[in-house]
Design a protein around this motif. Structure first.
Motif, PDB file in Angstrom:
ATOM      1  N   VAL A  79      42.341 -25.447 -14.446  1.00 15.80           N
ATOM      2  CA  VAL A  79      40.986 -24.957 -14.697  1.00 15.80           C
ATOM      3  C   VAL A  79      40.337 -24.381 -16.020  1.00 15.80           C
ATOM      4  O   VAL A  79      41.675 -23.494 -16.653  1.00 15.80           O
ATOM      5  N   ASP A 104      38.021 -23.638 -17.695  1.00 14.02           N
ATOM      6  CA  ASP A 104      36.471 -22.643 -18.111  1.00 14.02           C
ATOM      7  C   ASP A 104      36.797 -21.437 -18.788  1.00 14.02           C
ATOM      8  O   ASP A 104      38.163 -20.701 -17.989  1.00 14.02           O
ATOM      9  N   LYS A 105      35.581 -20.541 -18.767  1.00 20.24           N
ATOM     10  CA  LYS A 105      36.352 -19.529 -19.884  1.00 20.24           C
ATOM     11  C   LYS A 105      36.371 -18.437 -18.712  1.00 20.24           C
ATOM     12  O   LYS A 105      35.689 -18.565 -17.530  1.00 20.24           O
ATOM     13  N   GLU A 148      36.048 -15.010 -16.704  1.00 15.84           N
ATOM     14  CA  GLU A 148      34.824 -14.151 -17.308  1.00 15.84           C
ATOM     15  C   GLU A 148      35.495 -12.459 -16.688  1.00 15.84           C
ATOM     16  O   GLU A 148      35.065 -11.496 -17.360  1.00 15.84           O
ATOM     17  N   THR A 162      35.765 -17.257 -12.943  1.00 14.33           N
ATOM     18  CA  THR A 162      35.499 -18.026 -14.355  1.00 14.33           C
ATOM     19  C   THR A 162      33.749 -17.826 -14.167  1.00 14.33           C
ATOM     20  O   THR A 162      33.145 -17.466 -13.311  1.00 14.33           O
ATOM     21  N   ILE A 163      33.388 -18.942 -15.608  1.00 14.98           N
ATOM     22  CA  ILE A 163      32.004 -18.499 -15.859  1.00 14.98           C
ATOM     23  C   ILE A 163      31.104 -19.249 -14.358  1.00 14.98           C
ATOM     24  O   ILE A 163      30.370 -19.958 -14.246  1.00 14.98           O
ATOM     25  N   ASN A 164      32.613 -20.787 -13.797  1.00 19.34           N
ATOM     26  CA  ASN A 164      31.830 -21.425 -12.666  1.00 19.34           C
ATOM     27  C   ASN A 164      32.523 -20.940 -11.764  1.00 19.34           C
ATOM     28  O   ASN A 164      31.672 -21.739 -10.360  1.00 19.34           O
ATOM     29  N   GLU A 165      32.973 -20.234 -10.599  1.00 18.55           N
ATOM     30  CA  GLU A 165      33.519 -20.226  -9.970  1.00 18.55           C
ATOM     31  C   GLU A 165      34.381 -19.225  -9.998  1.00 18.55           C
ATOM     32  O   GLU A 165      35.213 -18.879 -10.615  1.00 18.55           O
ATOM     33  N   SER A 166      34.421 -19.206  -8.228  1.00 21.01           N
ATOM     34  CA  SER A 166      35.502 -17.171  -7.915  1.00 21.01           C
ATOM     35  C   SER A 166      37.314 -18.364  -7.002  1.00 21.01           C
ATOM     36  O   SER A 166      37.172 -18.825  -6.523  1.00 21.01           O
TER      37      SER A 166
END
Ligand SMILES: Cc1cc2nc3c(=O)[nH]c(=O)nc-3n(C[C@H](O)[C@H](O)[C@H](O)COP(=O)(O)OP(=O)(O)OC[C@H]3O[C@@H](n4cnc5c(N)ncnc54)[C@H](O)[C@@H]3O)c2cc1C
Length: 285
Positions: free
Chosen positions: A184, A186-187, A189, A202-206
């Motif tokens: 993954v 993504d950054k 969070e 992340t910025i898009n998913e957990s």
């Protein structure tokens, strides 16, 4: 090959220790990730005995020349752990070296950019050490943060413990081959959990996780100390009057221990450590 001393760090403390130990006739190896904090042409040194305002890079160049002139064995390898098995074994990303003594001259611990909530889960499902804590996650779902050679090092330990690994590069590009797990990019969070960590967001998913390993940069003094089991206070390695840590035959000096963070003091520490180790080795002849 069993070394008398392995010095970890190529700054003023490590190089001074190496210089004295070599001149004492000891069989030594110096390992360094890089040339340290002074390898920066923007830093001017104005307070060193006997020299005018001088560029820090000059200190690095003449120190390295000294290592070369004294025929000191230097390897540019990052140390990722030190374990004890009959002798001390210093593990780098790709090699293992055996030694009677280690000098840690690692420089200042620099706190890494924090992922929100991460620190409160260290020891509660989040870990900086795959070889120490991986064992607890047999067939469990784990996250592993990183993107480079150190990530691969930790991955190679964890992949034999569980198949359920997800790599989180936290916005960086994966820079190594040999990863056969989900990646993954993504950054991240934040992380969350109850008593133990159980989610990485992340910025898009957990993502649900049972554990999280952090391998996002070569261990600095802080992380390496945790891995080795060294006592640390206020982010500095604790030493006794001989500069020895709580782990026998592992010494520490320079910016990674208590005291003034300056070249003269780091260099002094390196010299005293060299004398102390040499005296101890003399007792064992
Ligand atoms: C901007 C700035 C200006 C400064 N100006 C001055 C000044 O004018 N005068 C002065 O006296 N001091 C100054 N200092 C402080 C001085 O640079 C330090 O006190 C000194 O460099 C400390 O030496 P050290 O050997 O302890 O660590 P460092 O010089 O930081 O060296 C640490 C070494 O450890 C290595 N290392 C770390 N982790 C690993 C690992 N896992 N594996 C392998 N190797 C590792 C690094 O690669 C490096 O070689 C300044 C510092 C900064 C940041």
């Amino acid at each position: 090959m069993l070394y008398d001393v392995i010095i970890v760090g190529g700054g003023p403390c490590g190089i001074t220790a190496a210089t004295y130990l070599k001149r004492f006739g000891r069989n030594i190896l110096l390992l360094k990730k890089d040339d340290g904090i002074l390898n920066n042409s923007k830093i001017e040194i104005e307070n060193y005995y006997g020299v005018d305002k001088t560029n820090a890079k000059y200190f690095v160049d003449i120190s390295n020349k000294k290592l070369h002139d004294l025929d000191i064995l230097v390897k540019e390898e990052s140390v990722v752990n030190i374990i004890y098995d009959d002798h001390l074994i210093v593990q780098t990303l790709n090699n293992k070296y055996e030694t009677k003594n280690v000098v840690l001259a690692l420089g200042l611990s620099r706190k890494k950019p924090l992922i929100k909530n991460m620190e409160k889960y260290i020891g509660l499902g989040a870990s900086y050490c795959a070889s120490c804590d991986g064992f607890f996650y047999k067939d469990k779902k784990i996250g592993l943060i990183g993107n480079d050679e150190y990530l691969l090092h930790e991955y190679n330990i964890l992949k034999n413990i569980t198949n359920e690994i997800t790599i989180f590069t936290n916005g960086k590009t994966l820079a190594v081959k040999g990863i056969n797990s989900k990646v993954v990019t993504d950054k991240i969070e934040y992380v969350e959990g109850n008593e133990y960590i159980n989610k990485i967001v992340t910025i898009n998913e957990s993502y649900d996780i049972d554990g999280l390993f952090i391998a996002d940069s070569i261990p600095n003094a802080d992380i390496l100390s945790q891995k080795i089991g060294l006592l640390v206070e206020n982010n500095e390695i604790v030493i006794n009057e001989l500069y020895m840590t709580n782990v026998p035959n592992i010494y520490a000096g320079g910016d990674c221990i208590k005291g003034i963070k300056q070249i003269t003091k780091a260099s002094y520490d390196g010299m005293v450590i060299a004398y102390n180790i040499n005296n101890e080795l003399n007792k064992n002849i």
